[in-house]
Write a protein that holds these residues in place. Structure first.
Motif, mmCIF file in Angstrom:
data_model
loop_
_atom_site.group_PDB
_atom_site.id
_atom_site.type_symbol
_atom_site.label_atom_id
_atom_site.label_comp_id
_atom_site.label_asym_id
_atom_site.label_seq_id
_atom_site.Cartn_x
_atom_site.Cartn_y
_atom_site.Cartn_z
ATOM 1 N N GLU A 135 0.834 -1.211 0.000
ATOM 2 C CA GLU A 135 0.000 0.000 0.000
ATOM 3 C C GLU A 135 0.864 1.253 0.000
ATOM 4 N N ILE A 136 1.983 1.196 0.712
ATOM 5 C CA ILE A 136 2.852 2.377 0.785
ATOM 6 C C ILE A 136 3.492 2.655 -0.588
ATOM 7 N N ALA A 137 3.909 1.603 -1.281
ATOM 8 C CA ALA A 137 4.500 1.806 -2.616
ATOM 9 C C ALA A 137 3.453 2.371 -3.583
ATOM 10 N N ARG A 138 2.233 1.864 -3.442
ATOM 11 C CA ARG A 138 1.162 2.352 -4.327
ATOM 12 C C ARG A 138 0.870 3.831 -4.045
ATOM 13 N N LEU A 139 0.828 4.172 -2.757
ATOM 14 C CA LEU A 139 0.609 5.570 -2.374
ATOM 15 C C LEU A 139 1.758 6.442 -2.901
ATOM 16 N N ASN A 140 2.980 5.956 -2.781
ATOM 17 C CA ASN A 140 4.141 6.703 -3.283
ATOM 18 C C ASN A 140 4.049 6.925 -4.792
ATOM 19 N N ALA A 141 3.551 5.925 -5.510
ATOM 20 C CA ALA A 141 3.493 6.023 -6.974
ATOM 21 C C ALA A 141 2.301 6.851 -7.429
ATOM 22 N N GLU A 142 1.147 6.597 -6.808
ATOM 23 C CA GLU A 142 -0.086 7.233 -7.308
ATOM 24 C C GLU A 142 -0.420 8.545 -6.609
ATOM 25 N N LYS A 143 0.232 8.795 -5.466
ATOM 26 C CA LYS A 143 0.094 10.051 -4.706
ATOM 27 C C LYS A 143 -1.246 10.215 -3.987
ATOM 28 N N VAL A 149 11.425 10.458 4.425
ATOM 29 C CA VAL A 149 12.851 10.368 4.049
ATOM 30 C C VAL A 149 13.082 9.447 2.848
ATOM 31 N N CYS A 150 12.032 8.801 2.367
ATOM 32 C CA CYS A 150 12.175 7.769 1.330
ATOM 33 C C CYS A 150 13.108 8.128 0.155
ATOM 34 N N PRO A 151 12.922 9.293 -0.498
ATOM 35 C CA PRO A 151 13.789 9.583 -1.650
ATOM 36 C C PRO A 151 15.276 9.622 -1.278
ATOM 37 N N ALA A 152 15.575 10.102 -0.068
ATOM 38 C CA ALA A 152 16.973 10.173 0.361
ATOM 39 C C ALA A 152 17.522 8.778 0.676
ATOM 40 N N VAL A 153 16.719 7.960 1.338
ATOM 41 C CA VAL A 153 17.147 6.589 1.650
ATOM 42 C C VAL A 153 17.491 5.862 0.347
ATOM 43 N N ARG A 154 16.663 6.077 -0.677
ATOM 44 C CA ARG A 154 16.890 5.425 -1.963
ATOM 45 C C ARG A 154 18.117 6.003 -2.668
ATOM 46 N N ALA A 155 18.253 7.334 -2.652
ATOM 47 C CA ALA A 155 19.365 7.971 -3.372
ATOM 48 C C ALA A 155 20.727 7.506 -2.850
ATOM 49 N N TRP A 156 20.835 7.242 -1.557
ATOM 50 C CA TRP A 156 22.100 6.760 -0.990
ATOM 51 C C TRP A 156 22.311 5.261 -1.235
ATOM 52 N N GLY A 157 21.277 4.609 -1.781
ATOM 53 C CA GLY A 157 21.412 3.192 -2.131
ATOM 54 C C GLY A 157 21.004 2.227 -1.026
ATOM 55 N N THR A 167 -8.043 8.054 3.561
ATOM 56 C CA THR A 167 -7.455 8.313 2.237
ATOM 57 C C THR A 167 -6.304 9.288 2.430
ATOM 58 N N TYR A 168 -5.166 8.942 1.863
ATOM 59 C CA TYR A 168 -3.975 9.786 2.028
ATOM 60 C C TYR A 168 -3.577 10.372 0.691
ATOM 61 N N THR A 169 -3.094 11.602 0.743
ATOM 62 C CA THR A 169 -2.640 12.282 -0.463
ATOM 63 C C THR A 169 -1.257 12.856 -0.199
ATOM 64 N N LEU A 170 -0.336 12.601 -1.117
ATOM 65 C CA LEU A 170 1.034 13.109 -0.994
ATOM 66 C C LEU A 170 1.256 14.177 -2.058
ATOM 67 N N SER A 171 2.079 15.173 -1.736
ATOM 68 C CA SER A 171 2.422 16.132 -2.785
ATOM 69 C C SER A 171 3.340 15.434 -3.794
ATOM 70 N N ALA A 172 3.510 16.055 -4.964
ATOM 71 C CA ALA A 172 4.128 15.383 -6.113
ATOM 72 C C ALA A 172 5.511 14.786 -5.813
ATOM 73 N N GLN A 173 6.308 15.470 -4.969
ATOM 74 C CA GLN A 173 7.687 15.048 -4.728
ATOM 75 C C GLN A 173 7.850 14.175 -3.478
ATOM 76 N N THR A 174 6.733 13.892 -2.809
ATOM 77 C CA THR A 174 6.800 13.256 -1.489
ATOM 78 C C THR A 174 6.626 11.737 -1.582
ATOM 79 N N LEU A 202 6.817 8.067 1.082
ATOM 80 C CA LEU A 202 6.859 7.580 2.463
ATOM 81 C C LEU A 202 7.812 6.403 2.639
ATOM 82 N N ASP A 203 8.416 6.329 3.824
ATOM 83 C CA ASP A 203 9.245 5.194 4.234
ATOM 84 C C ASP A 203 8.945 4.948 5.712
ATOM 85 N N LEU A 204 8.312 3.823 6.018
ATOM 86 C CA LEU A 204 7.926 3.551 7.409
ATOM 87 C C LEU A 204 8.918 2.616 8.107
#
Ligand code: AMP
Ligand code: MG
Length: 323
Positions: free
Chosen positions: A60-68, A98-106, A138-145, A147-149
Motif C-alpha cells: 500500500e505504501i508503494a502504491r501511495l508513493n506512486a499514485e500520490k 525520508v524515502c527519496p533520500a534513503v533510496r538515493a544513498w542506495g 485516504t492519504y494524499t502526498l504532494s508530487a515530490q513526497t 513515504l518510508d515507514l
C-alpha cells in the motif's frame, strides 16, 4: 539484540516461530493462550510487511508513493496517523518522508553511492511530513513526497502483536522483531525478562543486559545497515535536515517504553538528535528510558533503568546516569 533465557525452570513449554519479515529475522516465543497463537502473530506480521514495505511495489505504501493518493487499510491508516503525530512531536529529527533520500544513498537496493551536495539539497527539500494529507483513511502526498515507514514498522508490529496476545489469552511472550523486542505479560516462573543489548562492533554479542517487566525495547544502530567509502562509514539513519547519514558520535540508542511504535520512532529520532539533544528530550518527557552508547565508549543510562542494567564482562565502557 538477543533474548536471554526466558524461564529456566517451568513446565510450561512455549510455542515458537522464526521467520524472515521486514528485512530481518524475527523469532517469537509465546507462553500459554490459544493454540496457534504464534502462527497467528507470524501471519499478521507478514501481512503488515506486505502493506508497509515501500520497496515492495505491491504494498500500500508503494502504491501511495506512486499514485500520490489512495485509500489505505485500517492498519496502514493507524500507523500513518501515529507516525505523523510522532513526526510533529519529534521535530526535525524524525520524518517518514525520508524515502527519496534513503533510496538515493542506495540503502534500499545496496547500490550505495554518495549524492552530490547539490543533489542532497534537492533531496532535503523533498523531506517534509506536512505534505502528507489524511482524510478518513485516504492519504494524499504532494508530487515530490514519498513515504518510508522503516523506522516504525517493527514497533507497530509489536503493538499489533500485543493486542493479539491479549485477545488470545497468552500468559507471556518474547518477540524478537529484529532490533525491536516486545516483552509481554508475566513470565511463568515469576522472574523478570532479561534482554541483551547488541554490541555495535559485534552485533552477535551484547554489551549489557537489561532486566525489565513487560515493555518494548527498541534499538537503532548504525551497524544494522551501512557502507564504507574511503574509510568513512555511512549509516542508514539519516538527518532529515541534510538528507545525509547521521555522523554525530552516537553508535546505538535503545528506548524502553510501553508503546512499540513510539519506542521505535524514538530510537531513530534520538539517534539523529545526538547525545545532548537526546538528553534534553528525555528530561522534557521522562516517560521512557534510554540507553545511549557513543563512539568514545561512553554509555548513558536514564535513572529509571540504571539499576536494572548490567555491563557484560570485558566491556569497560564509562557508565553515566542521566537524571
Ligand atoms: P530504525 O532501524 O528503527 O532506526 O529505522 C531506520 C530506518 O528508518 C531506515 O532504514 C530508513 O528506512 C528510515 N529512516 C532513516 N532515517 C530516518 C529519520 N530520520 N526519520 C524517519 N525514518 C528514518
Ligand atoms: Mg526506529
Amino acid at each position: 539484540m538477543m533474548i536471554l533465557a526466558l524461564c529456566a525452570c517451568t513446565s510450561m513449554q512455549p510455542s515458537s516461530a522464526s521467520f524472515q519479515a521486514m528485512d530481518t529475522l524475527m523469532s517469537l516465543k509465546v507462553y500459554g493462550g490459544n493454540t496457534n497463537l504464534c502462527d497467528t502473530l507470524k501471519s499478521r506480521i507478514q501481512t503488515l510487511d506486505g502493506l508497509l514495505d515501500a520497496t515492495d511495489e505491491k504494498s500500500e505504501i508503494a502504491r501511495l508513493n506512486a499514485e500520490k493518493s489512495a485509500a489505505v487499510s485500517e492498519d496502514t491508516d493507524a500507523l500513518l496517523q501515529r507516525s505523523l503525530t510522532l513526526c510533529e512531536q519529534l521535530g526535525d529529527s524524525f520524518d517518514i518522508t525520508v524515502c527519496p533520500a534513503v533510496r538515493a544513498w542506495g540503502f534500499t537496493t545496496g547500490d550505495y553511492r554518495i549524492p552530490s551536495e547539490h543533489e542532497r539539497k534537492a533531496l532535503a527539500d523533498r523531506i517534509d511530513y506536512r505534505r502528507v494529507k489524511a482524510d478518513h483513511g485516504t492519504y494524499t502526498l504532494s508530487a515530490q513526497t514519498e513515504l518510508d515507514l522503516g523506522a516504525v514498522a517493527k514497533g507497530y508490529a509489536a503493538d499489533v502483536s500485543a493486542d493479539l496476545l491479549r485477545d488470545g489469552g497468552a500468559q507471556a511472550a518474547v518477540l524478537n522483531l529484529g532490533g525491536t523486542i516486545a516483552l509481554y505479560g508475566k513470565k511463568p516462573d515469576g522472574s523478570r525478562f532479561s534482554v541483551g543489548i547488541a554490541d555495535p562492533e559485534n552485533p552477535a554479542a551484547y554489551f549489557g543486559t537489561l532486566d525489565c517487566d513487560a515493555c518494548v525495547v527498541a534499538t537503532s544502530g548504525g551497524y544494522e545497515r551501512y557502507f564504507e567509502r574511503d574509510g568513512k562509514r555511512y549509516i542508514h539513519i539519516l538527518d532529515p535536515k541534510t538528507a545525509a547519514p547521521v555522523d554525530n558520535g552516537v553508535r546505538s540508542v535503545t528506548i524502553v517504553t510501553e508503546n512499540g511504535t513510539r519506542a521505535d520512532a524514538l530510537s531513530t529520532a534520538l539517534f539523529v538528535m545526538g547525545l545532548d539533544r537526546a538528553a534534553d528530550y528525555y528530561r522534557a518527557h521522562r516517560d521512557f528510558d534510554l540507553i545511549l552508547l557513543t563512539d568514545k565508549d561512553e554509555l548513558y543510562l536514564t535513572e529509571g533503568i540504571f539499576d536494572d542494567f548490567s555491563l557484560s564482562d570485558g566491556y569497560d565502557y564509562t557508565v553515566h546516569r542521566l537524571g
